[in-house]
Design a protein around this motif. Structure first.
Motif, PDB file in Angstrom:
ATOM      1  N   MET A  12       0.830  -1.209   0.000  1.00 26.82           N
ATOM      2  CA  MET A  12       0.000   0.000   0.000  1.00 26.82           C
ATOM      3  C   MET A  12       0.860   1.252   0.000  1.00 26.82           C
ATOM      4  O   MET A  12       0.553   2.232  -0.690  1.00 26.82           O
ATOM      5  N   MET A  13       1.931   1.223   0.763  1.00 28.99           N
ATOM      6  CA  MET A  13       2.844   2.366   0.782  1.00 28.99           C
ATOM      7  C   MET A  13       3.499   2.545  -0.585  1.00 28.99           C
ATOM      8  O   MET A  13       3.682   3.670  -1.045  1.00 28.99           O
ATOM      9  N   MET A  14       3.814   1.448  -1.243  1.00 32.21           N
ATOM     10  CA  MET A  14       4.430   1.505  -2.567  1.00 32.21           C
ATOM     11  C   MET A  14       3.483   2.128  -3.582  1.00 32.21           C
ATOM     12  O   MET A  14       3.884   2.989  -4.371  1.00 32.21           O
ATOM     13  N   VAL A  15       2.218   1.725  -3.563  1.00 30.90           N
ATOM     14  CA  VAL A  15       1.236   2.271  -4.495  1.00 30.90           C
ATOM     15  C   VAL A  15       1.045   3.761  -4.246  1.00 30.90           C
ATOM     16  O   VAL A  15       0.988   4.565  -5.184  1.00 30.90           O
ATOM     17  N   THR A  16       0.958   4.156  -2.992  1.00 38.04           N
ATOM     18  CA  THR A  16       0.817   5.572  -2.656  1.00 38.04           C
ATOM     19  C   THR A  16       2.030   6.364  -3.110  1.00 38.04           C
ATOM     20  O   THR A  16       1.905   7.443  -3.703  1.00 38.04           O
ATOM     21  N   GLN A  17       3.200   5.836  -2.859  1.00 43.63           N
ATOM     22  CA  GLN A  17       4.433   6.511  -3.261  1.00 43.63           C
ATOM     23  C   GLN A  17       4.517   6.638  -4.778  1.00 43.63           C
ATOM     24  O   GLN A  17       4.930   7.673  -5.296  1.00 43.63           O
ATOM     25  N   LEU A  18       4.110   5.605  -5.490  1.00 41.10           N
ATOM     26  CA  LEU A  18       4.133   5.660  -6.955  1.00 41.10           C
ATOM     27  C   LEU A  18       3.191   6.744  -7.478  1.00 41.10           C
ATOM     28  O   LEU A  18       3.531   7.468  -8.424  1.00 41.10           O
ATOM     29  N   GLY A  19       2.018   6.851  -6.877  1.00 40.84           N
ATOM     30  CA  GLY A  19       1.075   7.889  -7.288  1.00 40.84           C
ATOM     31  C   GLY A  19       1.636   9.282  -7.075  1.00 40.84           C
ATOM     32  O   GLY A  19       1.540  10.151  -7.956  1.00 40.84           O
ATOM     33  N   ILE A  20       2.234   9.503  -5.933  1.00 46.17           N
ATOM     34  CA  ILE A  20       2.802  10.823  -5.624  1.00 46.17           C
ATOM     35  C   ILE A  20       3.984  11.121  -6.542  1.00 46.17           C
ATOM     36  O   ILE A  20       4.095  12.208  -7.114  1.00 46.17           O
ATOM     37  N   VAL A  21       4.867  10.132  -6.701  1.00 45.02           N
ATOM     38  CA  VAL A  21       6.066  10.325  -7.523  1.00 45.02           C
ATOM     39  C   VAL A  21       5.698  10.585  -8.985  1.00 45.02           C
ATOM     40  O   VAL A  21       6.395  11.314  -9.684  1.00 45.02           O
TER      41      VAL A  21
END
Length: 118
Positions: A12-21
């Protein structure tokens, strides 16, 4: 159970980080392009900066996912190298029985050393 919840949280943290990045460079370059269009009156600035932002976003996503999967890739490469070394050892020692090792029941390879990449 704890390990499964950690994996879910990490994903979940990875998906959130990908969206922000991905979105931050696109929006920043788009906003800068609109501002420069209004300031200078040159209409080509916005599409150029938007394409630059999209490229930057994709590059950032690539770099984040590359680092995220680096440890898994390293483990997979070590396992493949171990199997290759085991096959080479078997070819040089044909009289030994390797059925238990090849079935994954135990590890037996006296000359195996893990490689470290610097």
């Amino acid at each position: 159970m704890k390990e499964d919840s950690r994996k879910v949280l990490k994903s979940m943290m990875m998906v959130t980080q990908l969206g922000i990045v991905m979105m931050v460079p696109i929006f920043l370059c788009g906003a800068l392009g609109v501002w420069l269009n209004r300031l200078t009156g040159i209409d080509i600035i916005f599409p150029i900066l938007l394409v630059l932002g999209i490229g930057s976003g994709f590059r950032s996503v690539y770099m984040v996912t590359k680092s995220f999967y680096a440890s898994d890739k390293k483990k997979e490469n070590e396992k493949l190298q171990y199997m290759e070394d085991l096959k080479n050892y078997r070819n040089t020692h044909p009289d030994e029985d390797f059925s238990d090792v090849m079935e994954g029941k135990k590890k037996r390879y006296p000359e195996h050393k893990t490689r470290q990449n610097f």
